[in-house]
Design a protein around this motif. Structure first.
Motif, PDB file in Angstrom:
ATOM      1  N   VAL A  59       6.409   1.453  -7.226  1.00  0.00           N
ATOM      2  CA  VAL A  59       5.127   1.753  -6.895  1.00  0.00           C
ATOM      3  C   VAL A  59       4.108   0.932  -7.905  1.00  0.00           C
ATOM      4  O   VAL A  59       4.364   1.036  -9.300  1.00  0.00           O
ATOM      5  N   VAL A  60       3.266   0.151  -7.480  1.00  0.00           N
ATOM      6  CA  VAL A  60       2.500  -0.366  -8.256  1.00  0.00           C
ATOM      7  C   VAL A  60       1.105  -0.204  -8.109  1.00  0.00           C
ATOM      8  O   VAL A  60       0.516  -0.273  -6.960  1.00  0.00           O
ATOM      9  N   ALA A  61       0.199   0.430  -8.922  1.00  0.00           N
ATOM     10  CA  ALA A  61      -1.050   0.764  -9.022  1.00  0.00           C
ATOM     11  C   ALA A  61      -1.946  -0.143  -9.786  1.00  0.00           C
ATOM     12  O   ALA A  61      -1.179  -0.857 -10.601  1.00  0.00           O
ATOM     13  N   GLU A  62      -3.314  -0.343  -9.185  1.00  0.00           N
ATOM     14  CA  GLU A  62      -3.952  -1.350 -10.040  1.00  0.00           C
ATOM     15  C   GLU A  62      -5.414  -0.523 -10.464  1.00  0.00           C
ATOM     16  O   GLU A  62      -5.907   0.591  -9.965  1.00  0.00           O
ATOM     17  N   HIS A  63      -5.782  -1.031 -11.643  1.00  0.00           N
ATOM     18  CA  HIS A  63      -7.195  -0.712 -12.214  1.00  0.00           C
ATOM     19  C   HIS A  63      -7.695  -1.682 -12.966  1.00  0.00           C
ATOM     20  O   HIS A  63      -7.201  -2.703 -13.468  1.00  0.00           O
ATOM     21  N   PRO A  64      -9.162  -1.811 -12.893  1.00  0.00           N
ATOM     22  CA  PRO A  64      -9.672  -2.937 -13.459  1.00  0.00           C
ATOM     23  C   PRO A  64      -9.557  -2.822 -15.087  1.00  0.00           C
ATOM     24  O   PRO A  64      -9.780  -2.063 -15.596  1.00  0.00           O
ATOM     25  N   ALA A  65      -9.427  -4.120 -15.423  1.00  0.00           N
ATOM     26  CA  ALA A  65      -9.214  -4.120 -16.860  1.00  0.00           C
ATOM     27  C   ALA A  65     -10.646  -3.947 -17.654  1.00  0.00           C
ATOM     28  O   ALA A  65     -11.531  -3.887 -17.298  1.00  0.00           O
ATOM     29  N   GLY A  66     -10.391  -2.936 -18.606  1.00  0.00           N
ATOM     30  CA  GLY A  66     -11.390  -2.635 -19.559  1.00  0.00           C
ATOM     31  C   GLY A  66     -11.972  -1.345 -18.932  1.00  0.00           C
ATOM     32  O   GLY A  66     -13.062  -0.615 -19.542  1.00  0.00           O
ATOM     33  N   SER A  67     -11.634  -0.794 -17.745  1.00  0.00           N
ATOM     34  CA  SER A  67     -12.258   0.322 -17.190  1.00  0.00           C
ATOM     35  C   SER A  67     -11.749   1.769 -17.862  1.00  0.00           C
ATOM     36  O   SER A  67     -12.575   2.829 -17.640  1.00  0.00           O
ATOM     37  N   ILE A  68     -10.668   1.599 -18.289  1.00  0.00           N
ATOM     38  CA  ILE A  68      -9.941   2.747 -19.285  1.00  0.00           C
ATOM     39  C   ILE A  68      -9.485   2.225 -20.567  1.00  0.00           C
ATOM     40  O   ILE A  68      -9.030   0.999 -20.435  1.00  0.00           O
ATOM     41  N   GLY A  69      -9.278   3.121 -21.312  1.00  0.00           N
ATOM     42  CA  GLY A  69      -8.257   2.803 -22.488  1.00  0.00           C
ATOM     43  C   GLY A  69      -7.010   2.324 -22.062  1.00  0.00           C
ATOM     44  O   GLY A  69      -6.427   2.818 -21.296  1.00  0.00           O
ATOM     45  N   ILE A  70      -6.008   1.797 -23.053  1.00  0.00           N
ATOM     46  CA  ILE A  70      -4.753   1.707 -22.845  1.00  0.00           C
ATOM     47  C   ILE A  70      -4.023   2.926 -22.863  1.00  0.00           C
ATOM     48  O   ILE A  70      -3.073   3.200 -22.312  1.00  0.00           O
ATOM     49  N   GLY A  71      -4.274   3.888 -23.858  1.00  0.00           N
ATOM     50  CA  GLY A  71      -3.820   5.321 -23.688  1.00  0.00           C
ATOM     51  C   GLY A  71      -4.195   5.856 -22.432  1.00  0.00           C
ATOM     52  O   GLY A  71      -3.182   6.473 -21.948  1.00  0.00           O
ATOM     53  N   THR A  72      -5.140   5.777 -21.731  1.00  0.00           N
ATOM     54  CA  THR A  72      -5.365   6.273 -20.447  1.00  0.00           C
ATOM     55  C   THR A  72      -4.401   5.551 -19.400  1.00  0.00           C
ATOM     56  O   THR A  72      -3.921   6.382 -18.681  1.00  0.00           O
ATOM     57  N   ALA A  73      -4.347   4.292 -19.596  1.00  0.00           N
ATOM     58  CA  ALA A  73      -3.525   3.684 -18.641  1.00  0.00           C
ATOM     59  C   ALA A  73      -2.051   4.112 -18.900  1.00  0.00           C
ATOM     60  O   ALA A  73      -1.429   4.181 -17.527  1.00  0.00           O
ATOM     61  N   ARG A  74      -1.588   4.294 -20.022  1.00  0.00           N
ATOM     62  CA  ARG A  74      -0.092   4.813 -20.172  1.00  0.00           C
ATOM     63  C   ARG A  74      -0.107   6.280 -19.693  1.00  0.00           C
ATOM     64  O   ARG A  74       0.923   6.453 -18.888  1.00  0.00           O
ATOM     65  N   ARG A  75      -1.010   6.863 -19.588  1.00  0.00           N
ATOM     66  CA  ARG A  75      -0.739   8.429 -19.305  1.00  0.00           C
ATOM     67  C   ARG A  75      -0.822   8.422 -17.796  1.00  0.00           C
ATOM     68  O   ARG A  75      -0.133   9.118 -17.253  1.00  0.00           O
ATOM     69  N   ASP A  76      -1.605   7.628 -17.123  1.00  0.00           N
ATOM     70  CA  ASP A  76      -1.541   7.492 -15.757  1.00  0.00           C
ATOM     71  C   ASP A  76      -0.501   7.119 -15.495  1.00  0.00           C
ATOM     72  O   ASP A  76       0.278   7.581 -14.046  1.00  0.00           O
ATOM     73  N   ALA A  77       0.076   5.992 -15.790  1.00  0.00           N
ATOM     74  CA  ALA A  77       1.452   5.598 -15.409  1.00  0.00           C
ATOM     75  C   ALA A  77       2.674   6.760 -15.441  1.00  0.00           C
ATOM     76  O   ALA A  77       3.502   6.995 -14.851  1.00  0.00           O
ATOM     77  N   VAL A  78       2.565   7.425 -16.803  1.00  0.00           N
ATOM     78  CA  VAL A  78       3.267   8.903 -16.871  1.00  0.00           C
ATOM     79  C   VAL A  78       3.195   9.629 -15.673  1.00  0.00           C
ATOM     80  O   VAL A  78       4.098  10.294 -15.186  1.00  0.00           O
ATOM     81  N   ALA A  79       1.879  10.074 -15.443  1.00  0.00           N
ATOM     82  CA  ALA A  79       1.820  10.922 -14.431  1.00  0.00           C
ATOM     83  C   ALA A  79       1.987  10.460 -13.041  1.00  0.00           C
ATOM     84  O   ALA A  79       2.831  11.154 -11.921  1.00  0.00           O
ATOM     85  N   ALA A  80       2.191   9.043 -12.835  1.00  0.00           N
ATOM     86  CA  ALA A  80       2.584   8.590 -11.626  1.00  0.00           C
ATOM     87  C   ALA A  80       4.429   8.805 -11.699  1.00  0.00           C
ATOM     88  O   ALA A  80       5.010   9.127 -10.621  1.00  0.00           O
ATOM     89  N   GLY A  81       4.775   8.517 -12.919  1.00  0.00           N
ATOM     90  CA  GLY A  81       6.297   8.672 -13.103  1.00  0.00           C
ATOM     91  C   GLY A  81       6.731  10.165 -12.745  1.00  0.00           C
ATOM     92  O   GLY A  81       7.887  10.593 -12.087  1.00  0.00           O
ATOM     93  N   VAL A  82       5.904  11.153 -13.137  1.00  0.00           N
ATOM     94  CA  VAL A  82       6.217  12.616 -12.981  1.00  0.00           C
ATOM     95  C   VAL A  82       6.292  12.789 -11.511  1.00  0.00           C
ATOM     96  O   VAL A  82       7.221  13.731 -11.104  1.00  0.00           O
ATOM     97  N   ARG A  83       5.381  12.180 -10.612  1.00  0.00           N
ATOM     98  CA  ARG A  83       5.276  12.427  -9.383  1.00  0.00           C
ATOM     99  C   ARG A  83       6.365  12.127  -8.458  1.00  0.00           C
ATOM    100  O   ARG A  83       6.658  12.173  -7.317  1.00  0.00           O
ATOM    101  N   THR A  84       7.427  11.049  -9.057  1.00  0.00           N
ATOM    102  CA  THR A  84       8.364  10.485  -8.443  1.00  0.00           C
ATOM    103  C   THR A  84       9.473  11.616  -8.243  1.00  0.00           C
ATOM    104  O   THR A  84      10.608  11.509  -7.627  1.00  0.00           O
ATOM    105  N   GLY A  85       9.483  12.763  -9.242  1.00  0.00           N
ATOM    106  CA  GLY A  85      10.592  13.830  -9.009  1.00  0.00           C
ATOM    107  C   GLY A  85      11.375  13.435 -10.219  1.00  0.00           C
ATOM    108  O   GLY A  85      12.551  14.578 -10.205  1.00  0.00           O
ATOM    109  N   CYS A  86      11.508  12.385 -10.881  1.00  0.00           N
ATOM    110  CA  CYS A  86      12.656  12.067 -11.877  1.00  0.00           C
ATOM    111  C   CYS A  86      12.706  13.021 -13.032  1.00  0.00           C
ATOM    112  O   CYS A  86      11.578  13.652 -13.341  1.00  0.00           O
ATOM    113  N   SER A  87      13.829  13.426 -13.497  1.00  0.00           N
ATOM    114  CA  SER A  87      13.776  14.354 -14.733  1.00  0.00           C
ATOM    115  C   SER A  87      13.472  13.814 -16.024  1.00  0.00           C
ATOM    116  O   SER A  87      12.998  14.422 -16.816  1.00  0.00           O
TER     117      SER A  87
END
Length: 267
Positions: A59-87
């Protein structure tokens, strides 16, 4: 069958990652049950196209560069990972995990397939790998790793600065929901926050992990140690990481030291 999801961030306006994505795809399929990438809209079309073909469950999501911090981008990626249901969810900046997948694919699959009991597994560079890094990284990152070892009561230094972590699903959800670090300093804040919440930590060193500046992804060697501004950047980054740790460390004053609360804030 693995139950590990890769949650990665990507910013590649020059398209230097595109071939690396192609070269990594078979290793990604062997190591991960699913894959989510939080990429900037400025990432080159060639890289985005390669990412969309990199894994059967990507799954590839997109956001404008500079719109969020890298920490937020990482957190959003992890949130998407949680939604996959993987342990388990492994977050990493894309170039780090691609370099590992192409440089040492057997090691990567073997390391990631090991049973992990810890809530947070810090995956870092081995002593040999760190010894091959540019001088400006070794000189500055060792300070951050030393402070982290003291903060966590470790008997040896771990490498916290390559931004690769394996998180249990519950811990990943906790970090997404309660830890609001928006900067690159979640390298150190997430392990400290998790430890403050009673989560267990473990460390795995890898020979195949290595750093390159983003635009040097395919370069045979790092040649930036002679650039004073590169040194300023790394010193500034190390200082930023250490400053971000302060809210999790005991405070000293006229009275007794104050230990951090489980939320990570000192009383």
């Amino acid at each position: 069958m693995t139950d590990l999801c890769l949650a990665a961030t990507c910013h590649d306006p020059r398209g230097v990652f595109a071939q690396g994505v192609v070269d990594s795809s078979s290793t990604f399929s062997a190591a991960f049950a699913s894959m989510v990438v939080n990429a900037t809209t400025e990432t080159a079309p060639a890289t985005l196209d390669a990412l969309r073909r990199a894994h059967p469950g990507v799954v590839v999501a997109e956001h404008p560069a500079g719109s969020i911090g890298i920490g937020t981008a990482r957190r959003d990626a992890v949130a998407a990972g949680v939604r996959t249901g993987c342990s388990r969810i492994m977050y990493s900046d894309l170039d780090h995990v691609m370099r590992w997948a192409t440089k040492a694919p057997v090691e990567m699959v073997e390391v990631l397939s090991r049973p992990q009991d810890a809530d947070v597994v810090v995956v870092g560079r081995s002593a040999e790998a760190l010894g091959m890094e540019p001088e400006r990284l070794r000189a500055t990152e060792s300070v951050v790793n030393k402070v982290m070892a003291l903060a966590l009561g470790l008997d040896q230094q771990w490498d916290f600065m390559i931004a690769t972590r394996i998180l249990g699903r519950e811990t990943a959800s906790l970090l997404v929901e309660q830890c609001r670090e928006e900067s690159i300093a979640n390298d150190v804040v997430w392990p400290l926050f998790a430890a403050g919440e009673g989560k267990t930590l473990a460390y795995v060193p890898a020979d195949g992990l290595a750093f390159r500046a983003r635009d040097d992804y395919s370069a045979a060697a790092d040649e930036r140690d002679g650039d004073v501004l590169e040194w300023v950047t790394r010193v500034t980054m190390a200082n930023h990481h250490v400053q971000a740790m302060l809210q999790y460390l005991p405070t000293r004053g006229a009275g007794a030291a104050v230990s951090p609360s489980p939320s990570g804030r000192t009383g």
